[in-house]
Scaffold this active site. Sequence first.
Site, mmCIF file in Angstrom:
data_model
loop_
_atom_site.group_PDB
_atom_site.id
_atom_site.type_symbol
_atom_site.label_atom_id
_atom_site.label_comp_id
_atom_site.label_asym_id
_atom_site.label_seq_id
_atom_site.Cartn_x
_atom_site.Cartn_y
_atom_site.Cartn_z
ATOM 1 N N HIS A 15 9.057 30.950 24.182
ATOM 2 C CA HIS A 15 8.540 29.773 23.491
ATOM 3 C C HIS A 15 8.085 30.096 22.076
ATOM 4 O O HIS A 15 8.183 29.256 21.178
ATOM 5 C CB HIS A 15 7.412 29.146 24.319
ATOM 6 N N HIS A 72 18.407 23.573 31.139
ATOM 7 C CA HIS A 72 17.594 23.738 32.357
ATOM 8 C C HIS A 72 16.142 23.464 31.968
ATOM 9 O O HIS A 72 15.342 24.381 31.826
ATOM 10 C CB HIS A 72 17.745 25.149 32.931
ATOM 11 N N SER A 81 9.402 24.175 27.781
ATOM 12 C CA SER A 81 10.143 24.119 26.516
ATOM 13 C C SER A 81 10.217 22.706 25.939
ATOM 14 O O SER A 81 9.989 22.518 24.731
ATOM 15 C CB SER A 81 11.549 24.705 26.706
ATOM 16 N N GLU A 85 18.160 18.520 33.855
ATOM 17 C CA GLU A 85 17.467 19.170 34.964
ATOM 18 C C GLU A 85 18.068 18.678 36.278
ATOM 19 O O GLU A 85 18.157 17.481 36.517
ATOM 20 C CB GLU A 85 15.967 18.867 34.926
ATOM 21 N N ASP A 135 23.829 19.001 36.219
ATOM 22 C CA ASP A 135 24.115 20.395 35.892
ATOM 23 C C ASP A 135 24.128 20.560 34.377
ATOM 24 O O ASP A 135 24.984 20.007 33.689
ATOM 25 C CB ASP A 135 25.471 20.772 36.501
ATOM 26 N N GLY A 136 23.191 21.345 33.857
ATOM 27 C CA GLY A 136 23.058 21.475 32.416
ATOM 28 C C GLY A 136 24.202 22.212 31.752
ATOM 29 O O GLY A 136 24.517 21.950 30.587
ATOM 30 N N ASP A 189 18.449 28.298 29.757
ATOM 31 C CA ASP A 189 17.386 29.020 30.451
ATOM 32 C C ASP A 189 17.543 28.836 31.961
ATOM 33 O O ASP A 189 16.718 28.207 32.614
ATOM 34 C CB ASP A 189 16.035 28.473 29.960
#
Length: 280
Positions: free
Chosen positions: A19, A42, A101, A119, A144-145, A165
């Site tokens: 971050h 994600h 994030s 997500e 699905d990212g 991520d």
Amino acid sequence: MLSYRHGYHAGNYADVLKHSILLQVLKSLHKKNKPLAYIDTHAGAGGYALTDEFAQKTGEYLDGVAKLWDKNDLPESLQQYIEDVKHFNQGESELTYYPGSPAFVDMNMREKDRMVLHELHGADHALLDEQLGSDKQVRVIKGDGLKGLLGAVPPLERRGVVLIDPSYEMKTDYQDVAKTIIKAHKRFSTGIYILWYPVVKRAQTEEMLKLLTDSGIKRQLRIEQAIKSDSDEFGMTAAGLWVINPPWQLDETASEMLDYLSPLLNQGGGKVSVKWEVGE
């Protein structure tokens, strides 16, 4: 498999680095008065209560953000990170909440900017949508990212940062992540890509990263913090960020961060690395 919940790990040493670097990337992009898109593959729940059963079970935040909470000698590159965490805690003296994030980006988003958040986990998606879904600048997608990323680039703004991520629950995640980034880069070669990666089994991680170094993509920077020596035992010994198209001087900023973080968070045998794996 969708058993992974980031609440167990929120605010740990890997989050501190991830971050802090994300904020520095945004700061650099904001130097130009042009809109940008933030794409998160994600996104998680958006924010986490450090008092809940997830965080209390592992206590990982105690060896991460908690060690920076009351520091008054932070380098400039880490000051904004802690200021934002404190803002997320509404100015309270106790560290009770930790922003994910999307929340960090939301605290630093300009009116002209936009977020696309993916997500897949049902519970986390619901929390994320509750927190940010009503914002007209934010699109919260349940899906699905990695697949979603390919549909999200290039953004209309033609400027932006992509955070990848994953949980790496499945062994195939390592290969899928690298292949997806390579495909996305072909569509949006000027974007900044930030890949978070764990080191549980070093060989597995390096195999994924080698796919990226061998891809022909230029300007790839590794930023890694190990808190222990590599081991065959269970558990993450290091975590890092693989940044494609990093902003100017991000390598110097990352080195400054890690010079401060390493002695503070090292649990014995760890080391840090900031290295250009692929140059211009």
